[in-house]
Write a protein that holds these residues in place. Structure first.
Motif, PDB file in Angstrom:
ATOM      1  N   LYS A 100     -10.128 -39.759 -25.698  1.00 42.06           N
ATOM      2  CA  LYS A 100      -9.273 -40.918 -25.481  1.00 42.06           C
ATOM      3  C   LYS A 100      -9.921 -42.168 -26.068  1.00 42.06           C
ATOM      4  CE  LYS A 100      -6.578 -43.133 -21.834  1.00 42.06           C
ATOM      5  NZ  LYS A 100      -6.281 -43.135 -20.401  1.00 42.06           N
TER       6      LYS A 100
ATOM      7  N   ALA B 116      -2.730 -40.083 -11.756  1.00 43.66           N
ATOM      8  CA  ALA B 116      -1.444 -39.738 -12.386  1.00 43.66           C
ATOM      9  C   ALA B 116      -1.194 -40.669 -13.567  1.00 43.66           C
ATOM     10  CB  ALA B 116      -0.325 -39.788 -11.356  1.00 43.66           C
ATOM     11  N   LYS B 117       0.026 -41.176 -13.691  1.00 38.34           N
ATOM     12  CA  LYS B 117       0.352 -42.063 -14.805  1.00 38.34           C
ATOM     13  C   LYS B 117       0.126 -43.528 -14.448  1.00 38.34           C
ATOM     14  CE  LYS B 117       3.888 -39.070 -16.770  1.00 38.34           C
ATOM     15  NZ  LYS B 117       5.299 -38.935 -17.106  1.00 38.34           N
ATOM     16  N   ASP B 118      -0.127 -43.788 -13.167  1.00 38.39           N
ATOM     17  CA  ASP B 118      -0.203 -45.172 -12.703  1.00 38.39           C
ATOM     18  C   ASP B 118      -1.404 -45.937 -13.232  1.00 38.39           C
ATOM     19  OD1 ASP B 118       1.039 -44.284  -9.435  1.00 38.39           O
ATOM     20  OD2 ASP B 118       2.117 -44.989 -11.209  1.00 38.39           O
ATOM     21  N   TYR B 119      -2.581 -45.353 -13.056  1.00 42.42           N
ATOM     22  CA  TYR B 119      -3.793 -46.058 -13.463  1.00 42.42           C
ATOM     23  C   TYR B 119      -4.973 -45.099 -13.496  1.00 42.42           C
ATOM     24  CZ  TYR B 119      -5.153 -46.144  -8.491  1.00 42.42           C
ATOM     25  OH  TYR B 119      -5.495 -45.804  -7.215  1.00 42.42           O
ATOM     26  N   GLU B 120      -6.095 -45.643 -13.983  1.00 43.43           N
ATOM     27  CA  GLU B 120      -7.336 -44.894 -14.074  1.00 43.43           C
ATOM     28  C   GLU B 120      -8.445 -45.793 -13.539  1.00 43.43           C
ATOM     29  OE1 GLU B 120      -9.783 -42.629 -17.672  1.00 43.43           O
ATOM     30  OE2 GLU B 120      -8.295 -44.143 -18.185  1.00 43.43           O
TER      31      GLU B 120
ATOM     32  N   ARG C 159      -4.652 -49.972 -16.191  1.00 45.05           N
ATOM     33  CA  ARG C 159      -3.281 -49.502 -16.415  1.00 45.05           C
ATOM     34  C   ARG C 159      -3.000 -49.657 -17.902  1.00 45.05           C
ATOM     35  NH1 ARG C 159       1.688 -48.839 -13.564  1.00 45.05           N
ATOM     36  NH2 ARG C 159       3.500 -49.468 -14.797  1.00 45.05           N
TER      37      ARG C 159
END
Length: 183
Positions: free
Chosen positions: A6, A26-30, A126
């Motif tokens: 990435k 998930a898709k929300d944040y890291e 995000r």
């Protein structure tokens, strides 16, 4: 340290600060752990965020083009960040200092440009695509803040960073981020 896929994909061979993914939500944040690193920065006061980004970018671009004590050209890096504080019209724009200059970055000759060391930190990130305007960054930061509050994640709510990874000439597959510091 080996860059993750990435990181390599996002940077398109431009250097970026080292970080490791602590947790992907998930898709929300890291949640990422960033290493200590030096950045070259400038603060633009009393302008709109868009104008501050324009002015700040050019001040820093002149620095990497040789407007520094050693008169050396420095490679472009990613991301270009902007510190946004609630209710404030001062914006700090920054470029990551490439690894070969981390130990001893050339000092700026413009008194408005400075070298800063950002300590290692855990950041909630995000990501989103498209062309990012100040309004879009604020919308994404609000969405991240709502998600973090909902999940009971402690973070510094009074400021966030925007992070842009692409040249304005890149039309597709653009990558942008907003960052909140974990408490």
């Amino acid at each position: 340290m080996i860059k993750s896929f990435k990181q390599t994909f996002l940077s398109l061979d431009l250097q970026s600060p080292r970080w490791s993914s602590v947790e992907a939500m998930a898709k929300d944040y890291e949640l990422r752990q960033y290493e200590t690193a030096k950045w070259v920065s400038t603060v633009i006061r009393g302008e709109t965020q868009k104008e501050a980004m324009r002015q700040g970018f050019w001040k820093l671009f002149h620095y990497i083009q040789g407007k520094n004590e050693k008169e050396v050209k420095i490679d472009m890096t990613v991301p270009v960040t902007c510190l946004v504080k609630s209710g404030c019209t001062d914006f700090k724009i920054s470029f990551f200092v490439p690894f070969e200059h981390q130990d001893c970055p050339p000092q700026p000759t413009d008194s408005d440009v400075f070298i800063e060391e950002r300590k290692a930190a855990a950041l909630f990130v995000r990501s989103f695509g498209g062309f990012a305007s100040p309004e879009k960054y604020a919308e994404e930061a609000d969405a991240l803040a709502r998600t973090l509050r909902h999940r009971g994640q402690p973070f510094h709510e009074d400021f966030f960073y925007t992070a842009g990874y692409d040249s304005p000439f890149k039309l597709f597959n653009r990558h942008n981020e907003v960052w909140y510091f974990k408490k």
